[in-house]
Design a protein around this motif. Sequence first.
Motif, PDB file in Angstrom:
ATOM      1  N   ILE A 259       0.414  -2.670 -22.840  1.00  0.00           N
ATOM      2  CA  ILE A 259      -0.342  -2.838 -21.608  1.00  0.00           C
ATOM      3  C   ILE A 259      -1.771  -2.341 -21.765  1.00  0.00           C
ATOM      4  O   ILE A 259      -2.715  -2.965 -21.273  1.00  0.00           O
ATOM      5  N   TYR A 260      -1.952  -1.229 -22.476  1.00  0.00           N
ATOM      6  CA  TYR A 260      -3.290  -0.661 -22.622  1.00  0.00           C
ATOM      7  C   TYR A 260      -3.946  -1.132 -23.923  1.00  0.00           C
ATOM      8  O   TYR A 260      -3.276  -1.523 -24.878  1.00  0.00           O
ATOM      9  N   LYS A 261      -5.272  -1.087 -23.927  1.00  0.00           N
ATOM     10  CA  LYS A 261      -6.043  -1.659 -25.027  1.00  0.00           C
ATOM     11  C   LYS A 261      -5.855  -0.896 -26.329  1.00  0.00           C
ATOM     12  O   LYS A 261      -5.868  -1.482 -27.411  1.00  0.00           O
ATOM     13  N   SER A 262      -5.709   0.413 -26.254  1.00  0.00           N
ATOM     14  CA  SER A 262      -5.615   1.221 -27.472  1.00  0.00           C
ATOM     15  C   SER A 262      -4.440   2.185 -27.373  1.00  0.00           C
ATOM     16  O   SER A 262      -3.955   2.501 -26.280  1.00  0.00           O
ATOM     17  N   ASP A 263      -4.017   2.680 -28.516  1.00  0.00           N
ATOM     18  CA  ASP A 263      -2.934   3.659 -28.558  1.00  0.00           C
ATOM     19  C   ASP A 263      -3.351   4.961 -27.890  1.00  0.00           C
ATOM     20  O   ASP A 263      -2.523   5.664 -27.305  1.00  0.00           O
ATOM     21  N   PHE A 264      -4.647   5.271 -27.990  1.00  0.00           N
ATOM     22  CA  PHE A 264      -5.141   6.499 -27.367  1.00  0.00           C
ATOM     23  C   PHE A 264      -5.001   6.417 -25.843  1.00  0.00           C
ATOM     24  O   PHE A 264      -4.534   7.373 -25.207  1.00  0.00           O
ATOM     25  N   ASP A 265      -5.403   5.273 -25.260  1.00  0.00           N
ATOM     26  CA  ASP A 265      -5.275   5.103 -23.809  1.00  0.00           C
ATOM     27  C   ASP A 265      -3.811   5.159 -23.389  1.00  0.00           C
ATOM     28  O   ASP A 265      -3.474   5.735 -22.343  1.00  0.00           O
ATOM     29  N   ALA A 266      -2.937   4.556 -24.192  1.00  0.00           N
ATOM     30  CA  ALA A 266      -1.509   4.576 -23.870  1.00  0.00           C
ATOM     31  C   ALA A 266      -0.980   6.008 -23.894  1.00  0.00           C
ATOM     32  O   ALA A 266      -0.230   6.425 -23.000  1.00  0.00           O
ATOM     33  N   LYS A 267      -1.382   6.787 -24.899  1.00  0.00           N
ATOM     34  CA  LYS A 267      -0.914   8.169 -25.014  1.00  0.00           C
ATOM     35  C   LYS A 267      -1.407   9.010 -23.855  1.00  0.00           C
ATOM     36  O   LYS A 267      -0.658   9.819 -23.282  1.00  0.00           O
ATOM     37  N   VAL A 268      -2.689   8.841 -23.491  1.00  0.00           N
ATOM     38  CA  VAL A 268      -3.264   9.607 -22.382  1.00  0.00           C
ATOM     39  C   VAL A 268      -2.528   9.313 -21.083  1.00  0.00           C
ATOM     40  O   VAL A 268      -2.216  10.228 -20.301  1.00  0.00           O
ATOM     41  N   ASN A 269      -2.245   8.053 -20.838  1.00  0.00           N
ATOM     42  CA  ASN A 269      -1.576   7.685 -19.592  1.00  0.00           C
ATOM     43  C   ASN A 269      -0.110   8.089 -19.579  1.00  0.00           C
ATOM     44  O   ASN A 269       0.432   8.381 -18.515  1.00  0.00           O
ATOM     45  N   ILE A 270       0.530   8.104 -20.731  1.00  0.00           N
ATOM     46  CA  ILE A 270       1.907   8.612 -20.786  1.00  0.00           C
ATOM     47  C   ILE A 270       1.933  10.092 -20.428  1.00  0.00           C
ATOM     48  O   ILE A 270       2.813  10.558 -19.675  1.00  0.00           O
ATOM     49  N   GLU A 271       0.976  10.848 -20.944  1.00  0.00           N
ATOM     50  CA  GLU A 271       0.886  12.274 -20.603  1.00  0.00           C
ATOM     51  C   GLU A 271       0.601  12.457 -19.123  1.00  0.00           C
ATOM     52  O   GLU A 271       1.130  13.367 -18.477  1.00  0.00           O
ATOM     53  N   LYS A 272      -0.223  11.584 -18.564  1.00  0.00           N
ATOM     54  CA  LYS A 272      -0.534  11.670 -17.141  1.00  0.00           C
ATOM     55  C   LYS A 272       0.715  11.405 -16.300  1.00  0.00           C
ATOM     56  O   LYS A 272       0.951  12.067 -15.288  1.00  0.00           O
TER      57      LYS A 272
ATOM     58  N   GLU B 109      -6.488   2.077 -14.402  1.00  0.00           N
ATOM     59  CA  GLU B 109      -5.896   3.290 -13.842  1.00  0.00           C
ATOM     60  C   GLU B 109      -4.387   3.104 -13.787  1.00  0.00           C
ATOM     61  O   GLU B 109      -3.893   2.103 -13.294  1.00  0.00           O
ATOM     62  N   CYS B 110      -3.692   4.064 -14.312  1.00  0.00           N
ATOM     63  CA  CYS B 110      -2.234   3.976 -14.358  1.00  0.00           C
ATOM     64  C   CYS B 110      -1.648   4.084 -12.953  1.00  0.00           C
ATOM     65  O   CYS B 110      -2.000   4.981 -12.188  1.00  0.00           O
ATOM     66  N   ASN B 111      -0.770   3.149 -12.593  1.00  0.00           N
ATOM     67  CA  ASN B 111      -0.105   3.211 -11.300  1.00  0.00           C
ATOM     68  C   ASN B 111       1.098   4.137 -11.418  1.00  0.00           C
ATOM     69  O   ASN B 111       2.174   3.745 -11.862  1.00  0.00           O
ATOM     70  N   LEU B 112       0.881   5.388 -11.041  1.00  0.00           N
ATOM     71  CA  LEU B 112       1.871   6.430 -11.288  1.00  0.00           C
ATOM     72  C   LEU B 112       3.194   6.162 -10.584  1.00  0.00           C
ATOM     73  O   LEU B 112       4.267   6.386 -11.145  1.00  0.00           O
ATOM     74  N   LEU B 113       3.141   5.691  -9.359  1.00  0.00           N
ATOM     75  CA  LEU B 113       4.365   5.547  -8.575  1.00  0.00           C
ATOM     76  C   LEU B 113       5.332   4.574  -9.227  1.00  0.00           C
ATOM     77  O   LEU B 113       6.526   4.847  -9.351  1.00  0.00           O
TER      78      LEU B 113
ATOM     79  N   ALA C 276       0.835  -1.194   0.000  1.00  0.00           N
ATOM     80  CA  ALA C 276       0.000   0.000   0.000  1.00  0.00           C
ATOM     81  C   ALA C 276       0.866   1.238   0.000  1.00  0.00           C
ATOM     82  O   ALA C 276       1.705   1.427   0.845  1.00  0.00           O
ATOM     83  N   VAL C 277       0.657   2.093  -0.984  1.00  0.00           N
ATOM     84  CA  VAL C 277       1.469   3.298  -1.094  1.00  0.00           C
ATOM     85  C   VAL C 277       0.584   4.533  -1.143  1.00  0.00           C
ATOM     86  O   VAL C 277       0.974   5.553  -1.686  1.00  0.00           O
ATOM     87  N   ASN C 278      -0.621   4.411  -0.627  1.00  0.00           N
ATOM     88  CA  ASN C 278      -1.486   5.583  -0.591  1.00  0.00           C
ATOM     89  C   ASN C 278      -0.856   6.649   0.289  1.00  0.00           C
ATOM     90  O   ASN C 278      -0.384   6.376   1.374  1.00  0.00           O
ATOM     91  N   ASN C 279      -0.861   7.887  -0.209  1.00  0.00           N
ATOM     92  CA  ASN C 279      -0.296   9.009   0.543  1.00  0.00           C
ATOM     93  C   ASN C 279       1.104   8.665   1.030  1.00  0.00           C
ATOM     94  O   ASN C 279       1.399   8.661   2.213  1.00  0.00           O
TER      95      ASN C 279
ATOM     96  N   VAL D  81      -0.334  -0.988  -4.925  1.00  0.00           N
ATOM     97  CA  VAL D  81       0.371  -1.748  -5.942  1.00  0.00           C
ATOM     98  C   VAL D  81      -0.081  -3.199  -5.867  1.00  0.00           C
ATOM     99  O   VAL D  81      -0.059  -3.799  -4.813  1.00  0.00           O
ATOM    100  N   ASP D  82      -0.468  -3.762  -6.981  1.00  0.00           N
ATOM    101  CA  ASP D  82      -0.969  -5.123  -6.986  1.00  0.00           C
ATOM    102  C   ASP D  82      -0.836  -5.687  -8.387  1.00  0.00           C
ATOM    103  O   ASP D  82      -0.682  -4.959  -9.351  1.00  0.00           O
ATOM    104  N   ILE D  83      -0.889  -7.009  -8.481  1.00  0.00           N
ATOM    105  CA  ILE D  83      -0.906  -7.681  -9.763  1.00  0.00           C
ATOM    106  C   ILE D  83      -2.178  -8.499  -9.816  1.00  0.00           C
ATOM    107  O   ILE D  83      -2.531  -9.141  -8.832  1.00  0.00           O
ATOM    108  N   PRO D  84      -2.897  -8.530 -10.929  1.00  0.00           N
ATOM    109  CA  PRO D  84      -4.155  -9.249 -10.998  1.00  0.00           C
ATOM    110  C   PRO D  84      -4.000 -10.701 -10.578  1.00  0.00           C
ATOM    111  O   PRO D  84      -3.023 -11.358 -10.919  1.00  0.00           O
ATOM    112  N   ASN D  85      -4.981 -11.199  -9.845  1.00  0.00           N
ATOM    113  CA  ASN D  85      -4.939 -12.583  -9.375  1.00  0.00           C
ATOM    114  C   ASN D  85      -5.266 -13.522 -10.523  1.00  0.00           C
ATOM    115  O   ASN D  85      -6.384 -13.588 -10.989  1.00  0.00           O
ATOM    116  N   VAL D  86      -4.275 -14.225 -10.985  1.00  0.00           N
ATOM    117  CA  VAL D  86      -4.478 -15.208 -12.045  1.00  0.00           C
ATOM    118  C   VAL D  86      -4.006 -16.560 -11.546  1.00  0.00           C
ATOM    119  O   VAL D  86      -3.460 -17.358 -12.289  1.00  0.00           O
ATOM    120  N   GLY D  87      -4.203 -16.809 -10.267  1.00  0.00           N
ATOM    121  CA  GLY D  87      -3.672 -17.997  -9.627  1.00  0.00           C
ATOM    122  C   GLY D  87      -4.527 -19.224  -9.789  1.00  0.00           C
ATOM    123  O   GLY D  87      -5.252 -19.394 -10.762  1.00  0.00           O
TER     124      GLY D  87
END
Length: 413
Positions: free
Chosen positions: A233-246, A206-210, A7-10, A44-50
């Motif tokens: 990682i992201y579904k579309s080039d638009f989503d990737a571009k938006v998150n890179i800017e973020k 949601e992009c994990n900024l940290l 957990a890295v909130n705040n 921070v987490d990784i999807p459960n695919v266990g």
Amino acid sequence: MASNSHAVNNVDVQGQEPPTQDADASTTNKRQKTSKVWDDFHEVDIPNVGPKAIKDIIKNVRESVKYVNHSDSRLKTFSDIVKQMGIKERKLVIYCPTRWNSTYEMLNIASRFKDVFPEYKERDPHYNCLPSIEEWEKVDKVCHLLKKFSHATNIILGSDYPTASLYLPEVYMVKVVINKAAEDSSDFMRRMTRFMKEKFDKYWGECNLLMVIASILDPRCKLEMVSLCFPLIYKSDFDAKVNIEKVCQALEEIYNDYLQESSSNIDVRTRVEGSFSSTPSTKVSQDFESGFAQLMSMIRARESVHSVKSELKCYLEENVYISEDNSHLSFDALEWWKNNSMKYRILSNMAKDILAIPVSTIVSESTFSAGKRVIDAYRASLAENTVQALICSADWLRNKYGIKKKQKNFVLF
């Protein structure tokens, strides 16, 4: 892998000395973060695919391992067959239902004995959970997929090196493996990976900024790593571009926080030093050096005009650092920033704080798991400092002499 989270909130910035206060200040306050971007650092987490996703595939294998390990007589019979068949493997692994990587280890080891189980069936008529050939083929495919998950987990859980900057490339490789498995010829693999992809896309909605910023602060990666990973990682080039800017915006905001703090510290020190320069002898010295001081102020003003680029821009515009050692685990990003702290005075403090944050708390939490082995019935009255010294000393000695803890596996013979 959902348990491998931190957990890295705040996030509280670590390793930073408190700012110098005014002479009249009676208390020292922690540095306040002015940027709202710190509030966006979610868990921070990784999807459960266990095991839940593959429980039907591994059921008979799990039951077979449990059956053989249930008694010494069964284990002896199984080991005799192993000897006769000349198999080099010597142990079956007992799985832990709450740890997906434990299930992977069980499947991986059991698949090496897949020719032994049919022979064991001939000697034990009560054994009725023999996996079929088709099930073994599925186990092999699943192990090939989960091998990368296990590798990524081991890297992220490392305790002898900074792990924050390694998170993004490992998640990227997990997505590569999932996408490849989604194109497998077998129908069950496509169905299984469809569930994994849904979990992965939901997590990275949601992009994990940290973790991304930590990757940028690795001099071997910078923005190149982000530009390569995000389109996959992201579904579309638009989503990737938006998150890179973020990410770039968040990086700039955090840097400005550190820049503002550094400027305020310089102003405080200047006022404090000025309060001790009111003696007559000092005043004479200042009068004597006034010409030099005036020239120096003009030189600083001229230099400030040329130095229009911030440390962050200079760092990003420089070429990535090429490490001589190909092993990415042997490179210490924190050591690099320490060596370049004179060049990047502000950015090095920022990198030190972010890169020092571990991706997972599993390693630190395992220390508390050792409590029962240290504080047993005969040591219940040990003082807190003594218990801490025992646990830490044992860990330091193992690290010094390269001693690794042995896994508790059942040896066949």
